[in-house]
Design an enzyme around this catalytic site. Structure first.
Site, mmCIF file in Angstrom:
data_model
loop_
_atom_site.group_PDB
_atom_site.id
_atom_site.type_symbol
_atom_site.label_atom_id
_atom_site.label_comp_id
_atom_site.label_asym_id
_atom_site.label_seq_id
_atom_site.Cartn_x
_atom_site.Cartn_y
_atom_site.Cartn_z
ATOM 1 N N ARG A 119 -5.855 -10.269 2.144
ATOM 2 C CA ARG A 119 -6.175 -8.968 1.524
ATOM 3 C C ARG A 119 -7.509 -9.011 0.767
ATOM 4 O O ARG A 119 -7.650 -8.420 -0.293
ATOM 5 C CB ARG A 119 -5.064 -8.525 0.555
ATOM 6 N N SER B 8 1.455 -1.629 -0.295
ATOM 7 C CA SER B 8 1.777 -2.654 -1.305
ATOM 8 C C SER B 8 0.830 -2.511 -2.484
ATOM 9 O O SER B 8 -0.383 -2.553 -2.305
ATOM 10 C CB SER B 8 1.604 -4.050 -0.721
ATOM 11 N N GLU C 145 -3.273 -5.255 -5.673
ATOM 12 C CA GLU C 145 -3.939 -5.242 -4.370
ATOM 13 C C GLU C 145 -4.760 -3.963 -4.191
ATOM 14 O O GLU C 145 -5.821 -3.955 -3.573
ATOM 15 C CB GLU C 145 -2.863 -5.363 -3.276
HETATM 16 N N1 EPU Z 1 11.890 -7.836 -0.406
HETATM 17 C C1 EPU Z 1 12.900 -7.582 -1.306
HETATM 18 N N2 EPU Z 1 12.916 -6.360 -1.924
HETATM 19 C C2 EPU Z 1 11.986 -5.409 -1.686
HETATM 20 C C3 EPU Z 1 10.938 -5.672 -0.775
HETATM 21 C C4 EPU Z 1 10.909 -6.908 -0.147
HETATM 22 O O1 EPU Z 1 13.760 -8.416 -1.552
HETATM 23 O O2 EPU Z 1 12.096 -4.338 -2.282
HETATM 24 C C5 EPU Z 1 11.889 -9.111 0.325
HETATM 25 C C6 EPU Z 1 12.331 -8.910 1.784
HETATM 26 O O3 EPU Z 1 13.715 -8.953 1.915
HETATM 27 C C7 EPU Z 1 11.660 -10.076 2.474
HETATM 28 C C8 EPU Z 1 10.367 -10.238 1.687
HETATM 29 O O4 EPU Z 1 10.580 -9.622 0.421
HETATM 30 O O5 EPU Z 1 12.412 -11.245 2.315
HETATM 31 C C9 EPU Z 1 9.155 -9.650 2.394
HETATM 32 O O6 EPU Z 1 9.306 -8.255 2.572
HETATM 33 P P1 EPU Z 1 8.500 -7.436 3.716
HETATM 34 O O7 EPU Z 1 8.709 -8.073 5.034
HETATM 35 O O8 EPU Z 1 8.842 -6.008 3.545
HETATM 36 O O9 EPU Z 1 6.980 -7.689 3.383
HETATM 37 P P2 EPU Z 1 6.144 -7.748 2.030
HETATM 38 O O10 EPU Z 1 5.801 -9.168 1.723
HETATM 39 O O11 EPU Z 1 6.823 -6.984 0.943
HETATM 40 C C10 EPU Z 1 3.852 -7.688 3.263
HETATM 41 C C11 EPU Z 1 2.572 -6.915 3.187
HETATM 42 C C12 EPU Z 1 2.736 -5.540 3.817
HETATM 43 C C13 EPU Z 1 3.125 -5.722 5.265
HETATM 44 C C14 EPU Z 1 4.423 -6.536 5.332
HETATM 45 C C15 EPU Z 1 4.794 -6.896 6.742
HETATM 46 C C16 EPU Z 1 1.393 -7.729 1.221
HETATM 47 C C17 EPU Z 1 0.920 -7.425 -0.163
HETATM 48 N N3 EPU Z 1 2.141 -6.786 1.815
HETATM 49 O O12 EPU Z 1 4.805 -6.981 2.465
HETATM 50 O O13 EPU Z 1 1.468 -4.888 3.786
HETATM 51 O O14 EPU Z 1 3.331 -4.459 5.898
HETATM 52 O O15 EPU Z 1 4.247 -7.799 4.616
HETATM 53 O O16 EPU Z 1 3.912 -7.829 7.256
HETATM 54 O O17 EPU Z 1 1.075 -8.782 1.757
HETATM 55 C C18 EPU Z 1 0.093 -3.449 2.485
HETATM 56 O O18 EPU Z 1 -0.696 -4.399 2.381
HETATM 57 O O19 EPU Z 1 -0.140 -2.331 1.957
HETATM 58 C C19 EPU Z 1 1.342 -3.633 3.209
HETATM 59 C C20 EPU Z 1 2.259 -2.675 3.317
#
Ligand code: EPU
Length: 337
Positions: free
Chosen positions: A162, A237, A333
């Site tokens: 990012r 995010s 971010e």
């Molecule tokens: N999780 C929770 N509770 C929540 C949200 C997430 O427990 O409310 C847990 C999920 O269960 C999972 C882990 O956190 O174990 C990861 O969740 P998720 O796959 O939704 O991805 P993320 O890490 O929250 C990142 C990116 C997103 C991208 C997704 C998918 C960043 C800051 N965000 O989110 O990017 O779509 O992975 O690859 O790295 C963005 O940058 O705006 C964005 C949406």
């Protein structure tokens, strides 16, 4: 070219924050951009692309340049690859759909990300195991002060998680006008590594996914978790996923055995900020119109008429709690202005 005054930016930022621009110009050609920059005599400008990774907390007093440069060009590079150049004002998701429709592979995992092509390199957009840097060849830019054109290669962009040179060392200095990608026209590298994609494909019994299958699955996953900015204001995010030392993680794991993590190197792991925020009780919480999304705690939302300051206040509450509870400093971010 028309310069509008006192224009509301509510429809120009995905958080839907209602601030105004003292002066606002829509740029549809590079010549217009150069003319405006030179007549602006080096006074500050505010570059507005899709407005999808920003939180506006006050009225903008400088000239706002809304970059609406359109156009896509494709050149065949080899039997397997094409070079595709999109102008900065193309809508990102429409561009990805254009690639899928023409069977150009490489961007399908990045479907449905809000914003424009020109802002995608700034934070090196990423999702479901793929980042922009994996296919980007170069960015063409214009320097805001000197009007000189400069092409940045993939390496020059200093891409990281990012982040890029446009968000760090050279922040605010260049306007991205065109971005070129190298995509596959056959033998696509299908990326199903991300658990949620694999699960969705096996549910539909798809064993040999096409790039369209991947795009469709990603669109479904995003729709199920992330709020549509046309319905609820948000910027995806709000925080980065923090990277912490293994020793620190081991202590947390003793207290919270289910805490997820991704390995970074032998000393560090990345922890999902969404999990930390949910396990601090913030998921779905709301203070007036500012709040935390009920399906993805990493996304802060504007339920209607929240101000940028109110969203920042929610983010500060979250940061303080995460620091106290987990001893982790969350890093924002989204760009706050
Ligand atoms: N999780 C929770 N509770 C929540 C949200 C997430 O427990 O409310 C847990 C999920 O269960 C999972 C882990 O956190 O174990 C990861 O969740 P998720 O796959 O939704 O991805 P993320 O890490 O929250 C990142 C990116 C997103 C991208 C997704 C998918 C960043 C800051 N965000 O989110 O990017 O779509 O992975 O690859 O790295 C963005 O940058 O705006 C964005 C949406």
């Amino acid at each position: 070219m028309k310069i509008e005054t006192n224009k509301s930016l509510k429809d120009y930022n995905t958080f839907g924050i209602d601030v105004t621009a003292a002066k606002f110009a829509t740029i549809t050609s590079e010549n217009e951009l150069k003319d405006l920059l030179s007549s602006n005599e080096n006074k500050p400008v505010f570059v507005l692309s899709g407005g999808s990774n920003m939180l506006l907390t006050k009225n903008i007093e400088s000239l706002v340049l809304h970059i609406a440069l359109k156009g896509i060009e494709v050149t065949k590079e080899s039997d397997n690859t094409v070079l595709i150049t999109a102008n900065a004002g193309e809508n990102w998701h429409d561009f990805v759909q254009y690639c899928i429709h023409n069977n150009f592979g490489g961007l399908e995992n990045l479907s449905l990300i809000p914003g424009y092509v020109g802002s995608a390199p700034i934070q090196n957009i990423g999702a479901y195991g793929v980042e922009l840097k994996d296919t980007l060849v170069s960015c063409e830019t214009i320097h805001i002060g000197t009007l000189e054109k400069r092409k940045f290669s993939n390496k020059d962009c200093l891409f990281a998680y990012r982040n890029s040179i446009f968000k760090s060392e050279l922040k605010g200095q260049y306007i991205i006008t065109r971005v070129t990608f190298r995509l596959t026209s056959k033998n696509h590298n299908i990326n199903t590594g991300y658990g949620a994609i694999e699960n969705a494909l096996s549910k539909e019994s798809i064993t040999k996914p096409t790039i369209k299958n991947i795009a469709d699955v990603v669109i479904d996953i995003r729709k199920s978790k992330l709020p549509d900015p046309n319905k609820i204001g948000n910027s995806g995010s709000f925080f980065k996923n923090p990277v912490i030392k293994i020793d620190h993680f081991n202590k947390l794991q003793n207290a919270y055995p289910n805490i997820p993590s991704y390995s970074i190197d032998s000393d560090h792991v990345k922890v999902p900020a969404g999990w930390l925020i949910e396990h601090s009780g913030f998921k779905g919480k709301r203070w007036g119109d500012a709040g935390v999304h009920d399906k993805q705690a990493l996304v802060l939302v504007n339920h209607g008429s929240a101000t940028g300051i109110e969203i920042v206040e929610v983010s500060e509450k979250i940061k303080t709690t995460i620091k106290e509870k987990f001893d982790i400093e969350l890093e924002t971010e989204v760009n706050i202005f």
